[in-house]
Design a protein around this motif. Sequence first.
Motif, PDB file in Angstrom:
ATOM      1  N   LEU A  30       5.034 -24.038  67.635  1.00 44.02           N
ATOM      2  CA  LEU A  30       4.376 -23.706  66.369  1.00 44.02           C
ATOM      3  C   LEU A  30       5.379 -23.387  65.265  1.00 44.02           C
ATOM      4  O   LEU A  30       6.542 -23.084  65.531  1.00 44.02           O
ATOM      5  CB  LEU A  30       3.474 -22.474  66.571  1.00 44.02           C
ATOM      6  N   MET A  31       4.877 -23.422  64.047  1.00 46.75           N
ATOM      7  CA  MET A  31       5.644 -23.004  62.874  1.00 46.75           C
ATOM      8  C   MET A  31       4.686 -22.434  61.837  1.00 46.75           C
ATOM      9  O   MET A  31       3.485 -22.704  61.877  1.00 46.75           O
ATOM     10  CB  MET A  31       6.412 -24.176  62.260  1.00 46.75           C
ATOM     11  N   PHE A  32       5.223 -21.621  60.914  1.00 44.57           N
ATOM     12  CA  PHE A  32       4.474 -21.144  59.753  1.00 44.57           C
ATOM     13  C   PHE A  32       5.123 -21.671  58.495  1.00 44.57           C
ATOM     14  O   PHE A  32       6.349 -21.836  58.430  1.00 44.57           O
ATOM     15  CB  PHE A  32       4.519 -19.608  59.653  1.00 44.57           C
ATOM     16  N   HIS A  33       4.303 -21.874  57.469  1.00 40.48           N
ATOM     17  CA  HIS A  33       4.808 -22.127  56.121  1.00 40.48           C
ATOM     18  C   HIS A  33       3.973 -21.313  55.149  1.00 40.48           C
ATOM     19  O   HIS A  33       2.747 -21.301  55.214  1.00 40.48           O
ATOM     20  CB  HIS A  33       4.739 -23.605  55.741  1.00 40.48           C
ATOM     21  N   GLY A  50       7.151 -28.879  63.212  1.00 34.70           N
ATOM     22  CA  GLY A  50       7.518 -30.162  62.636  1.00 34.70           C
ATOM     23  C   GLY A  50       6.386 -30.898  61.950  1.00 34.70           C
ATOM     24  O   GLY A  50       6.626 -31.897  61.271  1.00 34.70           O
ATOM     25  N   GLU A  51       5.157 -30.432  62.093  1.00 31.22           N
ATOM     26  CA  GLU A  51       4.025 -31.110  61.458  1.00 31.22           C
ATOM     27  C   GLU A  51       4.074 -30.973  59.944  1.00 31.22           C
ATOM     28  O   GLU A  51       3.678 -31.869  59.219  1.00 31.22           O
ATOM     29  CB  GLU A  51       2.714 -30.544  61.996  1.00 31.22           C
ATOM     30  N   PHE A  52       4.533 -29.819  59.461  1.00 27.26           N
ATOM     31  CA  PHE A  52       4.719 -29.630  58.023  1.00 27.26           C
ATOM     32  C   PHE A  52       6.184 -29.934  57.738  1.00 27.26           C
ATOM     33  O   PHE A  52       7.086 -29.303  58.299  1.00 27.26           O
ATOM     34  CB  PHE A  52       4.393 -28.180  57.624  1.00 27.26           C
ATOM     35  N   ARG A  53       6.414 -30.889  56.894  1.00 30.38           N
ATOM     36  CA  ARG A  53       7.793 -31.305  56.605  1.00 30.38           C
ATOM     37  C   ARG A  53       8.423 -30.349  55.612  1.00 30.38           C
ATOM     38  O   ARG A  53       7.927 -30.200  54.500  1.00 30.38           O
ATOM     39  CB  ARG A  53       7.806 -32.732  56.095  1.00 30.38           C
ATOM     40  N   THR A  54       9.489 -29.708  56.034  1.00 30.96           N
ATOM     41  CA  THR A  54      10.232 -28.806  55.160  1.00 30.96           C
ATOM     42  C   THR A  54      11.426 -29.547  54.582  1.00 30.96           C
ATOM     43  O   THR A  54      11.864 -30.559  55.129  1.00 30.96           O
ATOM     44  CB  THR A  54      10.709 -27.559  55.931  1.00 30.96           C
ATOM     45  N   VAL A  59      12.734 -22.292  52.464  1.00 28.38           N
ATOM     46  CA  VAL A  59      13.715 -21.363  53.026  1.00 28.38           C
ATOM     47  C   VAL A  59      13.218 -20.929  54.401  1.00 28.38           C
ATOM     48  O   VAL A  59      12.070 -20.498  54.541  1.00 28.38           O
ATOM     49  CB  VAL A  59      13.876 -20.117  52.116  1.00 28.38           C
ATOM     50  N   LEU A  60      14.088 -21.032  55.412  1.00 32.06           N
ATOM     51  CA  LEU A  60      13.753 -20.540  56.746  1.00 32.06           C
ATOM     52  C   LEU A  60      14.027 -19.042  56.762  1.00 32.06           C
ATOM     53  O   LEU A  60      15.173 -18.609  56.667  1.00 32.06           O
ATOM     54  CB  LEU A  60      14.591 -21.243  57.811  1.00 32.06           C
ATOM     55  N   GLN A  80      10.651 -21.122  45.604  1.00 33.79           N
ATOM     56  CA  GLN A  80      10.236 -20.399  44.391  1.00 33.79           C
ATOM     57  C   GLN A  80       9.559 -19.085  44.748  1.00 33.79           C
ATOM     58  O   GLN A  80       9.796 -18.063  44.110  1.00 33.79           O
ATOM     59  CB  GLN A  80       9.319 -21.260  43.535  1.00 33.79           C
ATOM     60  N   GLN A  81       8.722 -19.105  45.789  1.00 32.69           N
ATOM     61  CA  GLN A  81       8.095 -17.858  46.211  1.00 32.69           C
ATOM     62  C   GLN A  81       9.137 -16.914  46.791  1.00 32.69           C
ATOM     63  O   GLN A  81       9.094 -15.713  46.568  1.00 32.69           O
ATOM     64  CB  GLN A  81       6.984 -18.094  47.223  1.00 32.69           C
ATOM     65  N   PHE A  82      10.096 -17.445  47.548  1.00 35.08           N
ATOM     66  CA  PHE A  82      11.126 -16.604  48.131  1.00 35.08           C
ATOM     67  C   PHE A  82      11.903 -15.863  47.033  1.00 35.08           C
ATOM     68  O   PHE A  82      12.263 -14.698  47.208  1.00 35.08           O
ATOM     69  CB  PHE A  82      12.078 -17.416  49.008  1.00 35.08           C
TER      70      PHE A  82
END
Length: 131
Positions: A30-33, A50-54, A59-60, A80-82
């Motif tokens: 899993l991953m979060f964005h 990997g489903e959401f392409r970063t 920023v990780l 930008q949010q970071f």
Amino acid sequence: MTDGTVVHRVAVTEAAAGVLRALYEANGPLMFHQSGGCCDGSSPMCYLAGEFRTGAADVLLERLEVPGVAEPVSFWMGSQQFERWRHTHLTVDVVPGRGSGFSLEAPEGVRFMIRSRLLTDLEEEVLIEER
């Protein structure tokens, strides 16, 4: 100079960890964005790794170690949010309700959300030294 203190930008509540364990068991890595957009985009979105392409605009923040999940869960944020949130510690939590149709928890009757607090002076110092 710090004393070797480890600082994490992101944590997970036990309730959220339980949902992540179930999602991992059913789906795999899993991953979060967190994009910072409006509506559903203001909530952390959970995807298959990997489903959401970063890319360069992301920023990780953390590779979350969740007990019972064999692989770290990466937590990404739009750059930008970071820039606006760089002085905050984030905690992924889960509450009853409908998540986004794109986030893996949506069919489970819960949604992930972020709780935040300002980083302490020591946490800020450690993070600056890590750069």
